[in-house]
Design an enzyme around this catalytic site. Structure first.
Site, PDB file in Angstrom:
ATOM      1  N   HIS A  46      27.276 -43.419 -79.022  1.00  5.92           N
ATOM      2  CA  HIS A  46      26.015 -43.618 -79.746  1.00  5.92           C
ATOM      3  C   HIS A  46      26.103 -43.033 -81.150  1.00  5.92           C
ATOM      4  CE1 HIS A  46      24.365 -44.429 -75.717  1.00  5.92           C
ATOM      5  NE2 HIS A  46      23.422 -45.096 -76.356  1.00  5.92           N
TER       6      HIS A  46
ATOM      7  N   LYS B  36      21.702 -39.115 -82.103  1.00 14.94           N
ATOM      8  CA  LYS B  36      21.191 -39.082 -80.723  1.00 14.94           C
ATOM      9  C   LYS B  36      21.197 -37.663 -80.198  1.00 14.94           C
ATOM     10  CE  LYS B  36      21.470 -41.301 -76.207  1.00 14.94           C
ATOM     11  NZ  LYS B  36      20.005 -41.438 -76.145  1.00 14.94           N
TER      12      LYS B  36
HETATM   13  N1  LIG Z   1      15.037 -47.328 -73.308  1.00 15.85           N
HETATM   14  C1  LIG Z   1      15.716 -47.878 -74.326  1.00 15.85           C
HETATM   15  O1  LIG Z   1      16.055 -49.090 -74.314  1.00 15.85           O
HETATM   16  C2  LIG Z   1      16.039 -47.035 -75.518  1.00 15.85           C
HETATM   17  C3  LIG Z   1      15.697 -45.721 -75.517  1.00 15.85           C
HETATM   18  N2  LIG Z   1      15.893 -44.964 -76.618  1.00 15.85           N
HETATM   19  C4  LIG Z   1      15.381 -43.605 -76.553  1.00 15.85           C
HETATM   20  O2  LIG Z   1      14.185 -43.557 -77.327  1.00 15.85           O
HETATM   21  C5  LIG Z   1      14.002 -42.246 -77.839  1.00 15.85           C
HETATM   22  C6  LIG Z   1      13.765 -42.304 -79.341  1.00 15.85           C
HETATM   23  O3  LIG Z   1      14.934 -42.753 -79.980  1.00 15.85           O
HETATM   24  P1  LIG Z   1      14.977 -42.936 -81.575  1.00 15.85           P
HETATM   25  O4  LIG Z   1      13.896 -43.843 -82.012  1.00 15.85           O
HETATM   26  O5  LIG Z   1      16.380 -43.250 -81.924  1.00 15.85           O
HETATM   27  O6  LIG Z   1      14.650 -41.439 -82.028  1.00 15.85           O
HETATM   28  P2  LIG Z   1      14.041 -40.946 -83.431  1.00 15.85           P
HETATM   29  O7  LIG Z   1      14.410 -39.508 -83.551  1.00 15.85           O
HETATM   30  O8  LIG Z   1      14.400 -41.881 -84.526  1.00 15.85           O
HETATM   31  O9  LIG Z   1      12.464 -41.056 -83.208  1.00 15.85           O
HETATM   32  C7  LIG Z   1      11.740 -40.168 -82.397  1.00 15.85           C
HETATM   33  C8  LIG Z   1      10.271 -40.290 -82.713  1.00 15.85           C
HETATM   34  O10 LIG Z   1       9.566 -39.337 -81.908  1.00 15.85           O
HETATM   35  C9  LIG Z   1       8.733 -38.548 -82.743  1.00 15.85           C
HETATM   36  N3  LIG Z   1       8.633 -37.195 -82.223  1.00 15.85           N
HETATM   37  C10 LIG Z   1       9.639 -36.291 -82.093  1.00 15.85           C
HETATM   38  N4  LIG Z   1       9.174 -35.139 -81.586  1.00 15.85           N
HETATM   39  C11 LIG Z   1       7.836 -35.316 -81.394  1.00 15.85           C
HETATM   40  C12 LIG Z   1       6.799 -34.496 -80.896  1.00 15.85           C
HETATM   41  N5  LIG Z   1       7.046 -33.248 -80.467  1.00 15.85           N
HETATM   42  N6  LIG Z   1       5.551 -35.011 -80.842  1.00 15.85           N
HETATM   43  C13 LIG Z   1       5.312 -36.269 -81.247  1.00 15.85           C
HETATM   44  N7  LIG Z   1       6.257 -37.105 -81.718  1.00 15.85           N
HETATM   45  C14 LIG Z   1       7.497 -36.617 -81.803  1.00 15.85           C
HETATM   46  C15 LIG Z   1       9.387 -38.557 -84.119  1.00 15.85           C
HETATM   47  O11 LIG Z   1       8.428 -38.311 -85.120  1.00 15.85           O
HETATM   48  C16 LIG Z   1       9.911 -39.983 -84.171  1.00 15.85           C
HETATM   49  O12 LIG Z   1       8.879 -40.862 -84.575  1.00 15.85           O
HETATM   50  C17 LIG Z   1      15.248 -41.453 -77.424  1.00 15.85           C
HETATM   51  O13 LIG Z   1      14.959 -40.740 -76.241  1.00 15.85           O
HETATM   52  C18 LIG Z   1      16.264 -42.556 -77.139  1.00 15.85           C
HETATM   53  O14 LIG Z   1      17.271 -42.161 -76.253  1.00 15.85           O
HETATM   54  C19 LIG Z   1      16.469 -45.451 -77.742  1.00 15.85           C
HETATM   55  C20 LIG Z   1      16.866 -46.740 -77.797  1.00 15.85           C
HETATM   56  C21 LIG Z   1      16.693 -47.657 -76.688  1.00 15.85           C
HETATM   57  O1  LIG Z   2      19.287 -43.159 -78.371  1.00 15.56           O
HETATM   58  C1  LIG Z   2      19.665 -44.359 -78.409  1.00 15.56           C
HETATM   59  O2  LIG Z   2      19.921 -44.927 -79.472  1.00 15.56           O
HETATM   60  C2  LIG Z   2      19.752 -45.090 -77.136  1.00 15.56           C
HETATM   61  N1  LIG Z   2      19.323 -44.491 -76.062  1.00 15.56           N
HETATM   62  C3  LIG Z   2      19.233 -45.059 -74.766  1.00 15.56           C
HETATM   63  C4  LIG Z   2      20.005 -44.205 -73.778  1.00 15.56           C
HETATM   64  O3  LIG Z   2      19.964 -42.975 -73.874  1.00 15.56           O
HETATM   65  O4  LIG Z   2      20.643 -44.771 -72.883  1.00 15.56           O
HETATM   66  C5  LIG Z   2      19.539 -46.528 -74.724  1.00 15.56           C
HETATM   67  C6  LIG Z   2      20.512 -47.029 -75.743  1.00 15.56           C
HETATM   68  O5  LIG Z   2      21.813 -46.793 -75.310  1.00 15.56           O
HETATM   69  C7  LIG Z   2      20.256 -46.472 -77.134  1.00 15.56           C
END
Ligand SMILES: NC(=O)C1=CN([C@@H]2O[C@H](COP(=O)(O)OP(=O)(O)OC[C@H]3O[C@@H](n4cnc5c(N)ncnc54)[C@H](O)[C@@H]3O)[C@@H](O)[C@H]2O)C=CC1
Ligand SMILES: O=C(O)C1=N[C@H](C(=O)O)C[C@H](O)C1
Length: 270
Positions: free
Chosen positions: A163, A167
């Protein structure tokens, strides 16, 4: 004949200023089955692509003001738990994509005893769907993993996930979901995270390796090998659009359902 189109699902996005939150807002703008009514963020009040962004600290007020059908959450576990609890009180369905909850929250039955209490409790009042990965390819991979492990007993099993450098959790939520699937399909001795120093691989262990570099969107590889052959099952996400669209599909699917827990595989199956 007048065609009555299905009403748009009203979506609130938490983590709106993050990589995924922004992408969800962008993808929703190109669809006619969902409308993002607002975002919440701890970093910004203002707007993203014309969508109002409100302070996360006033989440309850935001729910009352914007009256969404579904929350789509891509934030951090500590915030996600609070958002989901508030949604349960306000009768708002929850699609949660956040990863990095406690390890056993990713068990096959992640709401089982010892699983994520906030999600489990909320699912008694509203529909809740948590998925570590909203790509349809990963759903296919999970099924393939199960078949491969059953068909190749005794083969060594190693997972590698890669990743972007930002991350925060490791191994990825998806890697944990793959691990759960492997362990439900065969007999294994335990997970070994990375290797260093002198230690021979023991039979039955599952090696887990996490790489963080550059802007990699998300890669997962399962390797099964014996002395004579190797099988590699690899998924590579080319764009965050695939996760954002999957989460929006889940939101449309979840809106109006009864309280309970749901799985992304049910969305994909329809
Ligand atoms: N299920 C899926 O298909 C996917 C899941 N993810 C997951 O989504 C999550 C977010 O990923 P990204 O957008 O890359 O992260 P990022 O760091 O770019 O965004 C995180 C967001 O959460 C907010 N945030 C952080 N701490 C906070 C708090 N204490 N209170 C309120 N808001 C808060 C930040 O302001 C930001 O808007 C991660 O856990 C990642 O692993 C990411 C991509 C795909
Ligand atoms: O943090 C990410 O970017 C992603 N998080 C998810 C995970 O933890 O599996 C899904 C995807 O791989 C991207």
């Amino acid at each position: 004949m007048t065609r009555v189109s299905a009403p748009e699902t009203r979506v609130l996005v938490s983590g709106a200023t993050g990589r995924m939150g922004r992408r969800v807002i962008e993808e929703a703008a190109a669809r006619d089955d969902v409308r993002v009514v607002a975002g919440v963020s701890r970093d910004l009040s203002g707007e993203i692509s014309g969508i109002p962004v409100e302070p996360a600290g006033e989440f309850g007020v935001v729910l009352a003001e914007y009256d969404p059908d579904v929350l789509v959450d891509f934030s951090v576990p500590e915030a996600s738990r609070e958002f989901v609890a508030d949604c349960a009180e306000a009768n708002v369905a929850c699609v949660v994509g956040t990863t990095g909850f406690e390890a056993d929250e990713f068990a096959e039955d992640e709401f089982a005893e010892g699983g994520e209490a906030a999600l489990r409790e909320a699912s008694e009042q509203v529909p809740v769907l948590h998925a570590s990965n909203f790509s349809r390819g990963i759903q296919a991979l999970l099924r393939a993993v199960e078949g491969a492990v059953r068909d190749l007993p005794g083969y060594d099993v190693e997972i590698t996930e890669s990743h972007h450098r930002h991350k925060r959790d490791a191994p990825s939520g998806t890697a944990n979901a793959i691990l759960d699937r492997i362990e439900s399909a065969g007999e294994f001795g335990g997970r070994v995270h990375g290797r260093e120093g002198e230690s021979l691989r023991e039979s039955g262990e599952i090696g887990v390796h996490a790489r963080r570099a550059g802007g990699i969107r998300g890669e997962h590889e399962l390797l099964l090998a014996n002395e004579h052959e190797e099988l590699r099952l690899t998924h590579r996400a080319g764009s965050r659009a695939v996760f954002a669209d999957g989460a929006l599909d889940a939101a449309v699917w979840l809106a109006g359902r009864g309280a309970g827990r749901y799985d992304f595989s049910e969305v994909v199956a329809e």
